[in-house]
Design a protein around this motif. Structure first.
Motif, PDB file in Angstrom:
ATOM      1  N   LYS A 164      14.557  -3.125   2.544  1.00 23.90           N
ATOM      2  CA  LYS A 164      15.940  -3.496   2.889  1.00 23.90           C
ATOM      3  C   LYS A 164      16.785  -3.686   1.634  1.00 23.90           C
ATOM      4  O   LYS A 164      17.969  -3.357   1.611  1.00 23.90           O
ATOM      5  CB  LYS A 164      15.964  -4.773   3.733  1.00 23.90           C
ATOM      6  CG  LYS A 164      17.366  -5.159   4.169  1.00 23.90           C
ATOM      7  CD  LYS A 164      17.384  -6.413   4.993  1.00 23.90           C
ATOM      8  CE  LYS A 164      18.816  -6.724   5.421  1.00 23.90           C
ATOM      9  NZ  LYS A 164      18.920  -8.046   6.018  1.00 23.90           N
ATOM     10  N   ALA A 165      16.164  -4.202   0.579  1.00 25.48           N
ATOM     11  CA  ALA A 165      16.885  -4.427  -0.681  1.00 25.48           C
ATOM     12  C   ALA A 165      17.046  -3.144  -1.495  1.00 25.48           C
ATOM     13  O   ALA A 165      17.619  -3.169  -2.583  1.00 25.48           O
ATOM     14  CB  ALA A 165      16.161  -5.484  -1.512  1.00 25.48           C
ATOM     15  N   GLY A 166      16.527  -2.031  -0.961  1.00 23.70           N
ATOM     16  CA  GLY A 166      16.667  -0.754  -1.657  1.00 23.70           C
ATOM     17  C   GLY A 166      15.565  -0.495  -2.676  1.00 23.70           C
ATOM     18  O   GLY A 166      15.738   0.312  -3.592  1.00 23.70           O
ATOM     19  N   LEU A 167      14.456  -1.178  -2.524  1.00 21.30           N
ATOM     20  CA  LEU A 167      13.320  -1.027  -3.437  1.00 21.30           C
ATOM     21  C   LEU A 167      12.151  -0.389  -2.685  1.00 21.30           C
ATOM     22  O   LEU A 167      12.065  -0.505  -1.466  1.00 21.30           O
ATOM     23  CB  LEU A 167      12.898  -2.402  -3.966  1.00 21.30           C
ATOM     24  CG  LEU A 167      13.953  -3.171  -4.757  1.00 21.30           C
ATOM     25  CD1 LEU A 167      13.534  -4.624  -4.930  1.00 21.30           C
ATOM     26  CD2 LEU A 167      14.186  -2.505  -6.105  1.00 21.30           C
ATOM     27  N   PRO A 168      11.232   0.254  -3.396  1.00 22.68           N
ATOM     28  CA  PRO A 168      10.045   0.789  -2.721  1.00 22.68           C
ATOM     29  C   PRO A 168       9.181  -0.340  -2.146  1.00 22.68           C
ATOM     30  O   PRO A 168       9.174  -1.452  -2.688  1.00 22.68           O
ATOM     31  CB  PRO A 168       9.287   1.524  -3.838  1.00 22.68           C
ATOM     32  CG  PRO A 168      10.250   1.671  -4.971  1.00 22.68           C
ATOM     33  CD  PRO A 168      11.273   0.581  -4.825  1.00 22.68           C
ATOM     34  N   ALA A 169       8.433  -0.052  -1.090  1.00 25.03           N
ATOM     35  CA  ALA A 169       7.594  -1.060  -0.436  1.00 25.03           C
ATOM     36  C   ALA A 169       6.531  -1.615  -1.372  1.00 25.03           C
ATOM     37  O   ALA A 169       6.116  -2.767  -1.238  1.00 25.03           O
ATOM     38  CB  ALA A 169       6.935  -0.474   0.811  1.00 25.03           C
ATOM     39  N   ASP A 170       6.102  -0.832  -2.349  1.00 24.76           N
ATOM     40  CA  ASP A 170       5.066  -1.286  -3.284  1.00 24.76           C
ATOM     41  C   ASP A 170       5.652  -1.799  -4.604  1.00 24.76           C
ATOM     42  O   ASP A 170       4.933  -2.007  -5.570  1.00 24.76           O
ATOM     43  CB  ASP A 170       4.051  -0.167  -3.550  1.00 24.76           C
ATOM     44  CG  ASP A 170       4.696   1.043  -4.234  1.00 24.76           C
ATOM     45  OD1 ASP A 170       5.942   1.098  -4.360  1.00 24.76           O
ATOM     46  OD2 ASP A 170       3.929   1.945  -4.628  1.00 24.76           O
ATOM     47  N   TYR A 171       6.950  -2.051  -4.627  1.00 20.96           N
ATOM     48  CA  TYR A 171       7.639  -2.483  -5.846  1.00 20.96           C
ATOM     49  C   TYR A 171       7.109  -3.830  -6.336  1.00 20.96           C
ATOM     50  O   TYR A 171       6.853  -4.743  -5.552  1.00 20.96           O
ATOM     51  CB  TYR A 171       9.146  -2.601  -5.566  1.00 20.96           C
ATOM     52  CG  TYR A 171       9.962  -3.024  -6.760  1.00 20.96           C
ATOM     53  CD1 TYR A 171      10.353  -2.108  -7.725  1.00 20.96           C
ATOM     54  CD2 TYR A 171      10.344  -4.348  -6.920  1.00 20.96           C
ATOM     55  CE1 TYR A 171      11.105  -2.488  -8.816  1.00 20.96           C
ATOM     56  CE2 TYR A 171      11.095  -4.744  -8.009  1.00 20.96           C
ATOM     57  CZ  TYR A 171      11.471  -3.803  -8.954  1.00 20.96           C
ATOM     58  OH  TYR A 171      12.221  -4.192 -10.041  1.00 20.96           O
ATOM     59  N   TRP A 172       6.960  -3.934  -7.641  1.00 12.52           N
ATOM     60  CA  TRP A 172       6.627  -5.209  -8.271  1.00 12.52           C
ATOM     61  C   TRP A 172       7.252  -5.251  -9.648  1.00 12.52           C
ATOM     62  O   TRP A 172       7.305  -4.241 -10.354  1.00 12.52           O
ATOM     63  CB  TRP A 172       5.116  -5.429  -8.387  1.00 12.52           C
ATOM     64  CG  TRP A 172       4.842  -6.792  -8.946  1.00 12.52           C
ATOM     65  CD1 TRP A 172       4.432  -7.102 -10.201  1.00 12.52           C
ATOM     66  CD2 TRP A 172       5.054  -8.032  -8.290  1.00 12.52           C
ATOM     67  NE1 TRP A 172       4.350  -8.459 -10.360  1.00 12.52           N
ATOM     68  CE2 TRP A 172       4.727  -9.069  -9.194  1.00 12.52           C
ATOM     69  CE3 TRP A 172       5.489  -8.385  -7.012  1.00 12.52           C
ATOM     70  CZ2 TRP A 172       4.815 -10.408  -8.874  1.00 12.52           C
ATOM     71  CZ3 TRP A 172       5.566  -9.725  -6.699  1.00 12.52           C
ATOM     72  CH2 TRP A 172       5.230 -10.722  -7.620  1.00 12.52           C
ATOM     73  N   SER A 173       7.731  -6.419 -10.037  1.00 12.33           N
ATOM     74  CA  SER A 173       8.341  -6.618 -11.344  1.00 12.33           C
ATOM     75  C   SER A 173       8.156  -8.078 -11.744  1.00 12.33           C
ATOM     76  O   SER A 173       8.195  -8.970 -10.894  1.00 12.33           O
ATOM     77  CB  SER A 173       9.833  -6.281 -11.282  1.00 12.33           C
ATOM     78  OG  SER A 173      10.517  -6.789 -12.393  1.00 12.33           O
ATOM     79  N   ASP A 174       7.988  -8.314 -13.020  1.00 12.00           N
ATOM     80  CA  ASP A 174       7.869  -9.684 -13.518  1.00 12.00           C
ATOM     81  C   ASP A 174       9.199 -10.433 -13.473  1.00 12.00           C
ATOM     82  O   ASP A 174       9.238 -11.649 -13.644  1.00 12.00           O
ATOM     83  CB  ASP A 174       7.329  -9.690 -14.952  1.00 12.00           C
ATOM     84  CG  ASP A 174       5.869  -9.274 -15.009  1.00 12.00           C
ATOM     85  OD1 ASP A 174       5.167  -9.407 -13.983  1.00 12.00           O
ATOM     86  OD2 ASP A 174       5.427  -8.812 -16.075  1.00 12.00           O
ATOM     87  N   THR A 175      10.305  -9.710 -13.250  1.00 10.81           N
ATOM     88  CA  THR A 175      11.621 -10.354 -13.187  1.00 10.81           C
ATOM     89  C   THR A 175      12.063 -10.625 -11.748  1.00 10.81           C
ATOM     90  O   THR A 175      13.149 -11.147 -11.526  1.00 10.81           O
ATOM     91  CB  THR A 175      12.678  -9.476 -13.892  1.00 10.81           C
ATOM     92  OG1 THR A 175      12.719  -8.193 -13.265  1.00 10.81           O
ATOM     93  CG2 THR A 175      12.365  -9.328 -15.372  1.00 10.81           C
ATOM     94  N   LEU A 176      11.236 -10.287 -10.785  1.00  7.95           N
ATOM     95  CA  LEU A 176      11.543 -10.484  -9.373  1.00  7.95           C
ATOM     96  C   LEU A 176      11.781 -11.962  -9.075  1.00  7.95           C
ATOM     97  O   LEU A 176      11.006 -12.820  -9.502  1.00  7.95           O
ATOM     98  CB  LEU A 176      10.349  -9.986  -8.559  1.00  7.95           C
ATOM     99  CG  LEU A 176      10.526  -9.728  -7.088  1.00  7.95           C
ATOM    100  CD1 LEU A 176      11.462  -8.556  -6.851  1.00  7.95           C
ATOM    101  CD2 LEU A 176       9.167  -9.422  -6.482  1.00  7.95           C
TER     102      LEU A 176
END
Length: 183
Positions: free
Chosen positions: A160-172
């Protein structure tokens, strides 16, 4: 909110949409005409359904204007500005079901990895806000009804936020909030 205040907010939502159908804009609400608690800044989401199917949902994540004004503006926006649907038409108006969610202030969730975040989620209680690199999305607690698995809930929120379902980031950044819901 007591029963009378809830009824007033539901009436404001209906009036704003009816006004929108007639005049193409939300009804103007004078907060001073209402109970002090409804004059206070409040964050709300207005969800509209027709025959138990979503027809629009728009809201505010932060309290920045009087609650009565927030409900009127969000009801109008849910009916006429939700990009997922065409603007509401006259024939749909009598069939609308109204649900109002009053948001409590969001609190950040501290986590170091995705499994840590998922373990902290409270299904059917938490609404979530996801933010990262200009992407933002939220799911109200009611979304747990259709996505009861925390991992699915989280993946769909990323989409919904426009990111891939497997998205990960240390700034999330993820925050949770609760709601008072009625309709």
């Amino acid at each position: 909110m007591n029963t009378e205040q809830r009824q007033q907010l539901l009436a404001i939502a209906r009036q704003s949409i009816q006004h929108g159908l007639q005049d193409g804009r939300p009804s103007s609400v004078n907060a001073q005409d209402y109970d002090k608690s409804l004059q206070q800044p409040g964050a709300s989401f207005v969800t509209l359904n027709v025959h138990a199917q979503l027809r629009g949902c728009i809201g505010s994540l932060e309290a920045w204007r009087p609650l009565v004004v927030d409900v009127a503006e969000n009801a109008y926006a849910a009916a006429f500005r939700d990009p997922r649907f065409p603007p509401l038409n006259e024939s749909e108006y009598p069939q609308l079901e109204y649900h109002i969610s009053l948001l409590n202030p969001a609190e950040p969730i501290q986590f170091t990895r995705e499994s840590d975040l998922l373990a902290q989620l409270r299904p059917y209680v938490d609404g979530l806000i996801l933010e990262d690199h200009g992407h933002r999305g939220t799911f109200l607690p009611a979304v747990w009804e259709s996505l009861p698995d925390p991992e699915q809930f989280w993946q769909q929120l990323k989409l919904k936020a426009g990111l891939p379902a497997d998205y990960w980031s240390d700034t999330l950044k993820v925050s949770r909030y609760t709601v008072e819901e009625f309709g």
